[in-house]
Design an enzyme around this catalytic site. Structure first.
Site, PDB file in Angstrom:
ATOM      1  N   LYS A  22       0.832  -1.208   0.000  1.00 11.86           N
ATOM      2  CA  LYS A  22       0.000   0.000   0.000  1.00 11.86           C
ATOM      3  C   LYS A  22       0.867   1.259   0.000  1.00 11.86           C
ATOM      4  CE  LYS A  22      -1.850   1.689   4.002  1.00 11.86           C
ATOM      5  NZ  LYS A  22      -1.547   3.131   4.152  1.00 11.86           N
ATOM      6  N   ASN A  23       1.855   1.282   0.885  1.00 14.85           N
ATOM      7  CA  ASN A  23       2.630   2.520   1.050  1.00 14.85           C
ATOM      8  C   ASN A  23       3.621   2.776  -0.082  1.00 14.85           C
ATOM      9  OD1 ASN A  23       1.222   3.039   3.343  1.00 14.85           O
ATOM     10  ND2 ASN A  23       2.909   2.679   4.771  1.00 14.85           N
ATOM     11  N   CYS A 116      -5.389  13.156  12.857  1.00 16.64           N
ATOM     12  CA  CYS A 116      -6.033  11.894  12.530  1.00 16.64           C
ATOM     13  C   CYS A 116      -6.035  11.073  13.795  1.00 16.64           C
ATOM     14  CB  CYS A 116      -5.299  11.172  11.414  1.00 16.64           C
ATOM     15  SG  CYS A 116      -3.698  10.562  11.910  1.00 16.64           S
ATOM     16  N   ARG A 121       0.125  14.701  13.154  1.00 20.23           N
ATOM     17  CA  ARG A 121       0.649  14.491  11.805  1.00 20.23           C
ATOM     18  C   ARG A 121       0.659  15.750  10.936  1.00 20.23           C
ATOM     19  NH1 ARG A 121      -1.419   8.595   9.838  1.00 20.23           N
ATOM     20  NH2 ARG A 121       0.431   8.679   8.555  1.00 20.23           N
ATOM     21  N   PRO A 122       1.439  16.747  11.294  1.00 24.16           N
ATOM     22  CA  PRO A 122       1.530  17.955  10.469  1.00 24.16           C
ATOM     23  C   PRO A 122       2.262  17.692   9.149  1.00 24.16           C
ATOM     24  CG  PRO A 122       3.065  18.092  12.307  1.00 24.16           C
ATOM     25  CD  PRO A 122       2.314  16.802  12.476  1.00 24.16           C
ATOM     26  N   ASP A 124       4.350  20.275   7.817  1.00 18.95           N
ATOM     27  CA  ASP A 124       5.240  21.433   7.707  1.00 18.95           C
ATOM     28  C   ASP A 124       6.507  21.130   6.902  1.00 18.95           C
ATOM     29  OD1 ASP A 124       5.536  19.832  10.221  1.00 18.95           O
ATOM     30  OD2 ASP A 124       7.410  20.949  10.347  1.00 18.95           O
ATOM     31  N   ASP A 304       4.308   0.736  12.161  1.00 23.48           N
ATOM     32  CA  ASP A 304       3.169   0.025  11.576  1.00 23.48           C
ATOM     33  C   ASP A 304       3.096  -1.439  12.004  1.00 23.48           C
ATOM     34  OD1 ASP A 304       2.311   2.303  10.329  1.00 23.48           O
ATOM     35  OD2 ASP A 304       2.959   1.743   8.320  1.00 23.48           O
ATOM     36  N   ARG A 396      -8.834  -0.597   4.288  1.00 22.53           N
ATOM     37  CA  ARG A 396      -7.979   0.427   3.703  1.00 22.53           C
ATOM     38  C   ARG A 396      -6.627  -0.162   3.326  1.00 22.53           C
ATOM     39  NH1 ARG A 396      -6.526   4.779   7.446  1.00 22.53           N
ATOM     40  NH2 ARG A 396      -5.058   4.921   5.750  1.00 22.53           N
TER      41      ARG A 396
HETATM   42  C1  UD1 Z   1       4.053   7.008   6.494  1.00 19.80           C
HETATM   43  C2  UD1 Z   1       3.236   5.773   6.240  1.00 19.80           C
HETATM   44  C3  UD1 Z   1       2.631   5.267   7.540  1.00 19.80           C
HETATM   45  C4  UD1 Z   1       3.716   5.075   8.589  1.00 19.80           C
HETATM   46  C5  UD1 Z   1       4.572   6.333   8.731  1.00 19.80           C
HETATM   47  C6  UD1 Z   1       5.767   6.135   9.645  1.00 19.80           C
HETATM   48  C7  UD1 Z   1       2.470   6.114   3.962  1.00 19.80           C
HETATM   49  C8  UD1 Z   1       1.341   6.403   3.044  1.00 19.80           C
HETATM   50  N1  UD1 Z   1       2.198   6.102   5.280  1.00 19.80           N
HETATM   51  O1  UD1 Z   1       3.161   8.010   6.986  1.00 19.80           O
HETATM   52  O2  UD1 Z   1       1.993   4.011   7.265  1.00 19.80           O
HETATM   53  O3  UD1 Z   1       3.115   4.785   9.838  1.00 19.80           O
HETATM   54  O4  UD1 Z   1       5.067   6.748   7.453  1.00 19.80           O
HETATM   55  O5  UD1 Z   1       6.555   5.100   9.184  1.00 19.80           O
HETATM   56  O6  UD1 Z   1       3.575   5.855   3.529  1.00 19.80           O
HETATM   57  N2  UD1 Z   1       5.943  14.909  10.744  1.00 19.80           N
HETATM   58  C9  UD1 Z   1       5.987  16.267  11.011  1.00 19.80           C
HETATM   59  N3  UD1 Z   1       5.951  17.135   9.960  1.00 19.80           N
HETATM   60  C10 UD1 Z   1       5.866  16.737   8.667  1.00 19.80           C
HETATM   61  C11 UD1 Z   1       5.812  15.352   8.399  1.00 19.80           C
HETATM   62  C12 UD1 Z   1       5.855  14.453   9.452  1.00 19.80           C
HETATM   63  O7  UD1 Z   1       6.056  16.669  12.171  1.00 19.80           O
HETATM   64  O8  UD1 Z   1       5.821  17.569   7.769  1.00 19.80           O
HETATM   65  C13 UD1 Z   1       6.002  13.919  11.855  1.00 19.80           C
HETATM   66  C14 UD1 Z   1       4.706  13.134  12.004  1.00 19.80           C
HETATM   67  O9  UD1 Z   1       3.750  13.825  12.767  1.00 19.80           O
HETATM   68  C15 UD1 Z   1       5.207  11.877  12.669  1.00 19.80           C
HETATM   69  C16 UD1 Z   1       6.599  11.698  12.063  1.00 19.80           C
HETATM   70  O10 UD1 Z   1       6.971  12.959  11.550  1.00 19.80           O
HETATM   71  O11 UD1 Z   1       5.337  12.069  14.055  1.00 19.80           O
HETATM   72  C17 UD1 Z   1       6.683  10.671  10.945  1.00 19.80           C
HETATM   73  O12 UD1 Z   1       5.637  10.899  10.039  1.00 19.80           O
HETATM   74  P1  UD1 Z   1       5.741  10.521   8.498  1.00 19.80           P
HETATM   75  O13 UD1 Z   1       6.923   9.650   8.231  1.00 19.80           O
HETATM   76  O14 UD1 Z   1       5.596  11.761   7.695  1.00 19.80           O
HETATM   77  O15 UD1 Z   1       4.429   9.639   8.304  1.00 19.80           O
HETATM   78  P2  UD1 Z   1       3.616   9.540   6.974  1.00 19.80           P
HETATM   79  O16 UD1 Z   1       4.539   9.755   5.830  1.00 19.80           O
HETATM   80  O17 UD1 Z   1       2.377  10.351   7.083  1.00 19.80           O
END
Ligand code: UD1
Length: 416
Positions: A22-23, A116, A121-122, A124, A304, A396
């Site tokens: 999926k990812n 969520c 999950r920002p 930024d 995960d 999902r």
């Molecule tokens: C992806 C995966 C999800 C997995 C996660 C962590 C997909 C579609 N989803 O989610 O299944 O659980 O990686 O391995 O691939 N963060 C910020 N700012 C940002 C981006 C992230 O603060 O701009 C923080 C998030 O809140 C979180 C951490 O960074 O605490 C990691 O998040 P991230 O790796 O971005 O998760 P996703 O890519 O959403």
């Protein structure tokens, strides 16, 4: 709303094939936005998130031609560079259209994802990176509105490891002018799969799989064919289910090296694990031992897989300390596992799981995708019937999960 009914009936046994990841599929579908020519994908999993992403891409002008083995996705022209609130609120990964849209059209409007179930999950880091590449970004009316006539290469250091953030900027950089360097990039195998697909489309991406990714921008990308990598989290989920039921299974069509940290923990728990390049065999003859887990970015133990291991620890001998470091609210399955008789205490982002001799079936509620998987595993080992509500979360991210588990001997059925 559909429910799952599971009656614990002993060890899982047999062979199960891994589906496409999926990812990996979600960002790769978005990569189709970068070219006017067809992107042909094999091993695409049948999942609700994949259908949602295809629907979103269709709204932007994509046409999809699907048969039993492949999907051809073509975006001759982007008709509207917008990801509306209705779509983004159902799937946060919709943010992955931002980079490709901006690179292809010079403008994009993407609804800002809210919080969520598993945390804030920002996004930024996505925004910061695109700004460094010359985009002008405004947040208005709940939308990210980004404009850039042509993005230009930049050196971007992520504040934290973000998977979709790395993927978004990697895609945007493919069509930028000059070289982009992503530092502290995510090393998840799905990032590597996306890079392979982009390179097949004519991109110049080097270093994916390490924490420094270098992308030399090119004027255009072409069509390509790509096979989506196997789903390591689905594979891990089946292996944990087999271990928890003291069974013996082989997962085929998978990639063992993407699962090192998970396999190591399964061995530590007392399972015998043998790997070939594309399959994993697990046998759990002996009683299981509790294993400590601390989630962290790849190649460490994946967030995960945390919930699934908690179900295993719930019935293992001893006490396990499980710490979630990626998301701030990802222990919601604890209350539901307790309803099945698990002994778990939570303090902050740490759960202390004391193994009990048995779990007993009950009605429980799925709260997110991987939490649902942990309840399925707990249901498989519990005595009597477990009914899991809100399994749309499971749909999902797990393809045909009840058929696959039934094929391994589980007593499981969907109640519609
Ligand atoms: C992806 C995966 C999800 C997995 C996660 C962590 C997909 C579609 N989803 O989610 O299944 O659980 O990686 O391995 O691939 N963060 C910020 N700012 C940002 C981006 C992230 O603060 O701009 C923080 C998030 O809140 C979180 C951490 O960074 O605490 C990691 O998040 P991230 O790796 O971005 O998760 P996703 O890519 O959403």
């Amino acid at each position: 709303m559909d429910k799952l009914s599971i009656v614990g009936n002993g060890p899982l046994r047999g062979e199960v094939r891994a589906s496409g990841a999926k990812n990996a599929a979600l960002p790769i579908l978005c990569a189709a936005l970068l070219s006017a020519e067809p992107l042909v994908l094999e091993n695409l999993p049948h999942l609700r998130d994949v259908s949602t992403m295809l629907e979103l891409l269709r709204q932007m002008g994509a046409s999809a031609d699907q048969d039993a083995t492949q999907l051809a996705l073509t975006v001759p022209q982007v008709s509207q560079a917008v990801a509306p609130y209705e779509m983004v609120k159902t799937m946060r990964a919709s943010i992955l259209v931002l980079g490709p849209l901006l690179a292809r059209c010079g403008e994009a409007r993407v609804s800002l994802p809210g919080g969520c179930a598993i945390g804030m999950r920002p996004v930024d880091q996505h925004i910061k990176g695109l700004e460094a590449m010359g985009a002008e970004i405004r947040l208005e009316h709940g939308y990210i509105h980004a404009v850039a006539r042509r993005l230009r290469g930049a050196r971007i250091v992520f504040d934290m490891v973000t998977v979709t953030g790395t993927e978004n900027l990697m895609m945007a950089a493919c069509l930028a002018q000059g070289e982009t360097i992503l530092e502290n990039a995510a090393r998840e195998p799905e990032v590597g799969d996306l890079a392979d697909c982009l390179n097949a489309m004519g991109a110049q991406v080097r270093g994916a799989g390490t924490d420094t990714i270098v992308i030399a921008g090119v004027p255009a990308l072409r069509g390509a064919r790509h096979r989506i990598m196997p789903d390591r989290i689905e594979t891990g989920t089946f292996l944990v289910a087999a271990a928890a039921t003291r069974g013996e299974i082989t997962v085929t069509g998978t990639r063992a090296q993407a699962l090192d940290a998970v396999l190591e923990k399964l061995r530590e728990a007392g399972a015998e694990v043998n790997v070939a390049p594309d399959q994993i065999h697990l046998k759990a003859g002996k009683p299981l031992r509790a294993v400590n887990v601390r989630t962290a970015p790849y190649p460490a133990f994946p967030t995960d897989m945390q919930a699934q291991f908690m179900a295993l620890n719930a019935i293992a001998a001893g006490t396990a300390v499980m710490t979630e470091t990626i998301f701030e609210n990802r222990l919601m399955h604890v209350q539901e596992l307790r309803r099945l008789g698990a002994d778990i205490e939570v303090e902050g982002n740490t759960a202390v799981v004391k193994g009990v001799a048995r779990l007993t079936g009950a009605r429980v509620m799925a709260t997110d995708l991987r939490a649902s998987a942990s309840l399925v595993i707990a249901g498989l080992v519990a005595e009597g019937e477990t009914q899991i509500e809100r399994i749309y979360h499971l749909d999902r991210g797990y393809e045909a999960i009840e058929q696959k588990l039934a094929g391994l001997g589980a007593s499981i059925r969907r109640i519609t």
